[in-house]
Scaffold this motif. Sequence first.
Motif, short mmCIF file in Angstrom:
data_model
loop_
_atom_site.label_atom_id
_atom_site.label_comp_id
_atom_site.label_asym_id
_atom_site.label_seq_id
_atom_site.Cartn_x
_atom_site.Cartn_y
_atom_site.Cartn_z
N LEU A 172 -2.20 11.13 0.29
CA LEU A 172 -1.29 9.98 0.26
C LEU A 172 0.15 10.47 0.14
N SER A 173 1.05 9.79 0.84
CA SER A 173 2.48 10.14 0.75
C SER A 173 3.02 9.68 -0.60
N ASN A 174 4.19 10.16 -0.98
CA ASN A 174 4.81 9.70 -2.21
C ASN A 174 5.07 8.20 -2.15
N ASP A 175 5.47 7.71 -0.98
CA ASP A 175 5.71 6.27 -0.84
C ASP A 175 4.44 5.48 -1.14
N LYS A 176 3.29 5.99 -0.67
CA LYS A 176 2.03 5.31 -0.93
C LYS A 176 1.66 5.39 -2.40
N LEU A 177 1.90 6.54 -3.01
CA LEU A 177 1.63 6.68 -4.44
C LEU A 177 2.45 5.67 -5.24
N ILE A 178 3.70 5.50 -4.83
CA ILE A 178 4.57 4.53 -5.51
C ILE A 178 4.08 3.10 -5.27
N GLU A 179 3.68 2.83 -4.05
CA GLU A 179 3.16 1.49 -3.72
C GLU A 179 1.94 1.15 -4.56
N LEU A 180 1.03 2.12 -4.71
CA LEU A 180 -0.15 1.88 -5.54
C LEU A 180 0.25 1.65 -6.99
N GLY A 181 1.26 2.36 -7.44
CA GLY A 181 1.75 2.17 -8.80
C GLY A 181 2.31 0.78 -9.02
N ARG A 182 3.08 0.32 -8.07
CA ARG A 182 3.65 -1.03 -8.20
C ARG A 182 2.53 -2.07 -8.23
N GLY A 183 1.44 -1.77 -7.54
CA GLY A 183 0.30 -2.69 -7.52
C GLY A 183 -0.38 -2.85 -8.86
N VAL A 184 -0.21 -1.88 -9.76
CA VAL A 184 -0.79 -1.99 -11.10
C VAL A 184 0.28 -2.24 -12.17
N GLY A 185 1.46 -2.61 -11.71
CA GLY A 185 2.50 -3.01 -12.66
C GLY A 185 3.51 -1.95 -13.04
N LEU A 186 3.54 -0.83 -12.34
CA LEU A 186 4.52 0.22 -12.63
C LEU A 186 5.83 -0.06 -11.89
N GLY A 187 6.93 0.38 -12.49
CA GLY A 187 8.24 0.03 -11.95
C GLY A 187 9.08 1.20 -11.48
N ASP A 188 10.39 1.04 -11.63
CA ASP A 188 11.34 2.00 -11.06
C ASP A 188 11.28 3.37 -11.71
N SER A 189 11.06 3.43 -13.03
CA SER A 189 11.02 4.74 -13.69
C SER A 189 9.84 5.56 -13.16
N PHE A 190 8.73 4.90 -12.92
CA PHE A 190 7.57 5.57 -12.32
C PHE A 190 7.91 6.06 -10.92
N ALA A 191 8.52 5.19 -10.12
CA ALA A 191 8.86 5.55 -8.75
C ALA A 191 9.80 6.75 -8.71
N THR A 192 10.76 6.77 -9.61
CA THR A 192 11.71 7.89 -9.65
C THR A 192 11.00 9.19 -10.02
N ALA A 193 10.09 9.12 -10.99
CA ALA A 193 9.36 10.33 -11.41
C ALA A 193 8.52 10.87 -10.27
N VAL A 194 7.90 10.00 -9.49
CA VAL A 194 7.09 10.44 -8.35
C VAL A 194 7.98 11.05 -7.28
N SER A 195 9.07 10.37 -6.94
CA SER A 195 9.97 10.87 -5.89
C SER A 195 10.60 12.20 -6.26
N ASP A 196 10.95 12.35 -7.54
CA ASP A 196 11.60 13.58 -8.00
C ASP A 196 10.61 14.69 -8.32
N GLY A 197 9.31 14.37 -8.36
CA GLY A 197 8.32 15.39 -8.72
C GLY A 197 8.47 15.84 -10.17
#
Length: 250
Positions: A172-197
Amino acid sequence: MSKGNRGRDRAAAQRIVEQQKAAERRRQVTIWTSVGVVAVLLIAGLIGWGVLANQEKKTEASRVSTPSVAVDDGTAFAVGSGPVTVDIYEDFMCPVCNQFEQQTGPAIAQMVTDKKVTVRYHPVSILDRVSNGTQYSTRAAGAVAAAAVDGKFLEYHNVLFENQPAEGTEGLSNDKLIELGRGVGLGDSFATAVSDGTYKPWATKVTETFASRGHNGTPTIVVNGKVVEGPGNTLPTTEVFTQAVTAAAG
């Protein structure tokens, strides 16, 4: 030949001998001086290498961001509060790990609800080699760490297995990982951590700890310190796992 000439010849020969001896002494001094210099340089090089290696280790250690909620020396995430400790080492690209989750996950969830077990999930990354260079296992482990920090470990853990990519794909791409996270209620801090590794170095450290504990395959299931397996090192059935928990509970 006169006696005088013979005397002069002996004196000349003696001078030559003395000159040769002096030259030999100088040669030996030069050799040992050179050996000493080489030894000093070698020692200095080894000391320098040791200092550099130590600095590199410290630098790498400083790059590891350990999730604030991690347990077991910062290598796992705990679910439940029961007296029996279950350690599960899993790779999110491992199909057998997914099989264990689908097969035994419901029983584990019930044991957690009944306060029989504390489950410590260790996300490892031993299958980066089968994701075509994208390091999917490491990225997924880092993403689940970010989810844990934001209070959604189990939800994200489960959705990763529900959307598990096949071995030999890019994952899965990072974008997909972030999308799945948003689907379970995760927000911007999660997305930033995934994008930044942010937690990728941590995932590597967890995998190294996994190996240092003598494990080499996933899933590895440990109940109160004892590895649980089926016959012939196979995946344990739910029955075998439940028996191990019951025995550990006494």
